[in-house]
Design an enzyme around this catalytic site. Structure first.
Site, PDB file in Angstrom:
ATOM      1  N   ASP A  79      15.122  -2.792 -10.968  1.00  0.00           N
ATOM      2  CA  ASP A  79      14.768  -3.663  -9.844  1.00  0.00           C
ATOM      3  C   ASP A  79      15.794  -4.782  -9.671  1.00  0.00           C
ATOM      4  O   ASP A  79      16.614  -5.053 -10.570  1.00  0.00           O
ATOM      5  CB  ASP A  79      13.367  -4.254 -10.124  1.00  0.00           C
ATOM      6  CG  ASP A  79      12.579  -4.556  -8.862  1.00  0.00           C
ATOM      7  OD1 ASP A  79      13.185  -4.618  -7.785  1.00  0.00           O
ATOM      8  OD2 ASP A  79      11.356  -4.746  -8.967  1.00  0.00           O
ATOM      9  N   ASP A 122       8.342  -1.941  -0.523  1.00  0.00           N
ATOM     10  CA  ASP A 122       7.132  -2.415  -1.192  1.00  0.00           C
ATOM     11  C   ASP A 122       5.926  -2.241  -0.283  1.00  0.00           C
ATOM     12  O   ASP A 122       4.813  -2.592  -0.678  1.00  0.00           O
ATOM     13  CB  ASP A 122       7.278  -3.898  -1.573  1.00  0.00           C
ATOM     14  CG  ASP A 122       7.884  -4.050  -2.950  1.00  0.00           C
ATOM     15  OD1 ASP A 122       8.005  -3.038  -3.659  1.00  0.00           O
ATOM     16  OD2 ASP A 122       8.236  -5.185  -3.318  1.00  0.00           O
TER      17      ASP A 122
HETATM   18  C1  DGJ Z   1       9.393  -5.532  -6.768  1.00  0.00           C
HETATM   19  C2  DGJ Z   1       9.258  -4.048  -6.686  1.00  0.00           C
HETATM   20  O1  DGJ Z   1       9.650  -3.576  -5.443  1.00  0.00           O
HETATM   21  C3  DGJ Z   1       7.830  -3.658  -7.013  1.00  0.00           C
HETATM   22  O2  DGJ Z   1       7.655  -2.276  -6.856  1.00  0.00           O
HETATM   23  C4  DGJ Z   1       7.531  -4.101  -8.421  1.00  0.00           C
HETATM   24  O3  DGJ Z   1       8.319  -3.372  -9.313  1.00  0.00           O
HETATM   25  C5  DGJ Z   1       7.772  -5.584  -8.563  1.00  0.00           C
HETATM   26  N1  DGJ Z   1       9.079  -5.962  -8.101  1.00  0.00           N
HETATM   27  C6  DGJ Z   1       7.602  -6.017  -9.996  1.00  0.00           C
HETATM   28  O4  DGJ Z   1       7.886  -7.344 -10.164  1.00  0.00           O
END
Ligand code: DGJ
Length: 719
Positions: free
Chosen positions: A480, A542
């Site tokens: 991430d 997301d």
């Molecule tokens: C952002 C990501 O896009 C989510 O899927 C998740 O992994 C969160 N970060 C975790 O902090």
């Protein structure tokens, strides 16, 4: 393969199966002039009439340039701007020589398409500015099968004093005077990759990122089309930048009606100093052409990226159905909860359990987003014996309904480029973050960005992540990256960061080739071809709401293959939109992605949903190889139709996805006309038939939906 490059004196032609990219050296000036980028053109091209030079502007502003420089009368966006040792920004790049090489040389330190000698050939044109002794080497690789030309530029300072490269485009090409439109992908967090089609008017249309990553705001991609071009008809040109940092794409219609397209570094984040003897290489830009509409353009990019960009062995290999802990548990994870989630997952036929954020941090445990980033050791309160016993337990669980003795696999989430000020790492190394002198360090999500331009930071990340991956049987990593860059010690630190990040990605993915790596940046904030070189799949948003996802996935498919997308079934009401959609609709949308999974707590599902999941998993498994390897045909897109539909065809198998977004009361539904089949071939449609390809394409199929969020997945097999 070099037969795909023909050179007549100093006139150059790169020919694919259906494309010609042509330019020549202007005899009078020694500069490169664009001739043609479009359908095949063979033989010689007559000289254009001299442009009419009336009034105050001169010739340079009226001709089609291939590498426009700055300060000599071309007032359009330049491909290069250099502050010379004397302080001015004038350059004069003229043709010096050229060479042709088989295959494709690597780009030092940068991700790029790769090719063997029989896949592609490369033309390198050497330009030189004799006044400041600076060279520009333009590299063009033709991939004939994909009608694609990959281009990059290297600037070398052969002078005796330092210069600064202020801007540099990887590609710059001038189109003749004609009406054109652009299709781009714009958005924001949880709203990525929405199509934007607009007319190219006089002036500059500019998209880009100054965030230090390619960003949710604009994808590093633009298509040019004629006003009459559709998904399946008309000419379409795609420009895709193989870079994950700040970028600029400029489309300029000059006063004469010529259209210039350029894509490359964003000038706000460059100012790259070049000492004598040093070279700056631009990222690569991939340009494709299709006469079969936006769909043909996308298929060219998809094919090229699957075969010649994504290095992972998983590029087209089946992906395990996974369950990710994020939307189900968020930060509330520990050994006991993860084991329970693993047991429930295995019971549903899921093959891989992913432990998302919240598992690490010793001195400052990561129990919320306020602390712990940078400290890549398991949280001792949550995992008293470390990760190994958890992973052993998880990987000993047999997957229900699996024909073999297959066991559940385990994956983790990491965000190695970041640090929370509340972390042992920051306490020990506050100098490791990107910052600008005494200016306050702007925090986002309570975190700062590590300066990956520093070799010691690169080493720290490589070592700490290797240690984790060696500590247990971890076969998947979600990488991430949750914020952009704010303060920089210098504008050039942004590209230095990217070079460092690519070094780290390369080192770790090479060291752990059997790990399935997934890219993520708050969803699709860094969904670009540069990332795909190392990470074969990306968590593209997301926003897990299935209706929103249809727009995001169809939008993303303009440039990226479905094999590179990850999509999950999440709980309802959806956490981002509050919308409730049927389980089958959520599942069918997620199945259009190369990586299918769930993101919820199975125990919280309704009984009928629990019963349905194993069957949906099995369906996803059947669909997966076709989605991964197949050619995608967008039969209708959600921006234009209440019934978006996509067809994936791989050899003799195909899978059709049809959706109804809103209910239509008491009205006939349109037929779904397939594309890409053999008109004379015979096909079984979900076992029915056989039907002729001509029937399926010219008359089509009809499906009936009563309510909103209707969906259908149909198997088609050629006899
Ligand atoms: C952002 C990501 O896009 C989510 O899927 C998740 O992994 C969160 N970060 C975790 O902090």
């Amino acid at each position: 393969m070099t037969e795909h490059i023909t050179i007549n004196g100093t006139s150059f032609a790169l020919n694919g199966h259906n494309v010609s990219y042509r330019f020549h050296v202007d005899e009078k000036t020694g500069e490169l002039r664009s001739d043609h980028f479009g359908g095949l053109v063979t033989g010689s091209i007559p000289d254009d009439p001299e442009p009419i030079v009336d009034g105050w502007t001169g010739m340079p502003d009226r001709v089609r340039c291939e590498f426009p420089d700055q300060g000599r009368g071309d007032f359009r966006v330049p491909a290069v701007r250099i502050t010379q040792a004397e302080g001015h920004t004038v350059s004069a790049f003229k043709y010096k020589s050229h060479e042709v090489v088989e295959g494709k040389p690597d780009l030092p330190g940068l991700p790029a398409t790769f090719a063997r000698a029989d896949d592609a050939s490369t033309l390198v044109v050497h330009l030189h500015d004799k006044y400041s002794d600076v060279a520009a080497d333009l590299s063009y690789t033709i991939f004939p099968k994909y009608d694609a030309v990959a281009r990059s530029v290297s600037i070398t300072n052969w002078g005796t004093e330092s210069i600064t490269v202020e801007s540099l485009a990887s590609v710059s090409v001038d189109f003749p005077a004609e009406e054109l439109e652009t299709i781009g992908l714009r958005g924001d967090w949880a709203r990525e990759a929405h199509r934007q089609r607009q007319k190219i008017g006089y002036g500059v249309q500019s998209i880009g990122s100054t965030t230090g990553f390619s960003s949710h705001l604009h994808n590093p991609f633009i298509a040019l089309v004629h006003p009459s071009t559709t998904e399946s008809q008309g000419e379409a040109w795609g420009f895709s930048l193989v870079y994950s940092g700040s970028f600029a794409i400029n489309v300029e219609k000059g006063s004469q009606g010529l259209t210039r397209v350029s894509a490359g570094f964003h000038p706000n984040h460059l100012s790259w100093p070049l000492a004598p003897g040093e070279t700056l290489t631009s990222p690569e830009s991939v340009s494709v052409y299709s006469s079969s509409g936006a769909g043909g353009m996308s298929r060219a990019l998809h094919g090229l990226y699957r075969k010649h960009l994504i290095k992972s062995k998983f590029a087209t290999e089946g992906r395990p159905a996974l369950l990710n802990s994020w939307e189900g548990l968020y930060f509330n994870i520990d050994q006991e909860r993860m084991v329970k989630l693993a047991e429930e997952s295995a019971g549903l036929g899921v093959k891989l359990l992913v432990m998302d954020d919240g598992w690490f941090g010793e001195r400052h445990p990561r129990t919320s987003d306020a602390a712990g980033l940078g400290d890549w050791v398991p949280n001792p309160d949550r995992f008293p014996e470390g990760l190994a016993p958890l992973v052993e337990k998880v990987t000993s669980l047999k997957i229900a309904d699996s024909s073999s003795d297959e066991k559940l696999r385990f994956g983790i989430w990491i965000e190695p480029e970041m640090v929370n000020p509340k972390s042992a790492l920051y306490e020990e190394h506050p100098e490791w973050v990107l910052h600008a002198g005494q200016y306050p360090r702007t925090e986002q999500r309570n975190q700062l960005v590590l300066n990956l331009g520093l070799p010691e930071v690169q080493e720290y990340i490589i070592t700490s992540i290797s240690n984790i991956l060696e500590s247990a049987e971890i076969t998947y990593v979600k990488w991430d990256h949750n914020r952009g860059i704010a303060e920089l010690p210098s504008p050039s630190a942004s590209h230095a960061y990217l070079l460092g990040a690519y070094r780290v990605f390369d080192a770790l993915t090479t060291q752990f080739p059997d790990v399935l790596w997934e890219g993520c940046a708050s969803g699709g904030g860094r969904y670009d071809p540069g990332i795909l070189q190392y990470f074969p799949q990306v968590w593209i948003s997301d926003d897990s709401d299935a209706l929103e996802r249809i727009f995001i996935q169809f939008g993303s498919s303009l440039a990226y293959p479905a094999s590179s997308m990850a999509g999950h079934i999440s709980a309802v009401p959806n956490h981002q939109t509050g919308r409730t959609t049927p389980l089958a609709f959520r599942a069918h949308v997620a199945m259009m992605c190369g990586s299918f999974g769930l993101e919820l707590v199975p125990a919280e599902l309704k009984e009928d949903e629990k019963k349905a999941i194993p069957e949906l998993n099995a369906l996803a498994e059947k669909v997966n190889p076709i989605v991964l390897k197949g050619d995608m045909w967008r039969l209708s897109i959600p921006e234009e139709s209440n019934w978006p539909a996509a067809l994936f065809i791989h050899e003799k198998q195909a899978v059709l996805f049809v959706f109804q977004l809103a209910p239509v009361v008491n009205h006939a539904l349109p037929r779904v006309r397939l594309q890409g089949l053999d008109p004379e071939g015979l096909y079984r449609v979900d076992g029915q038939g056989p039907y002729a390809g001509s029937m399926l394409m010219n008359l089509g199929l009809q499906y009936s939906f009563r309510t909103d969020y209707g969906s259908k997945v149909v198997f088609i097999e050629q006899e």
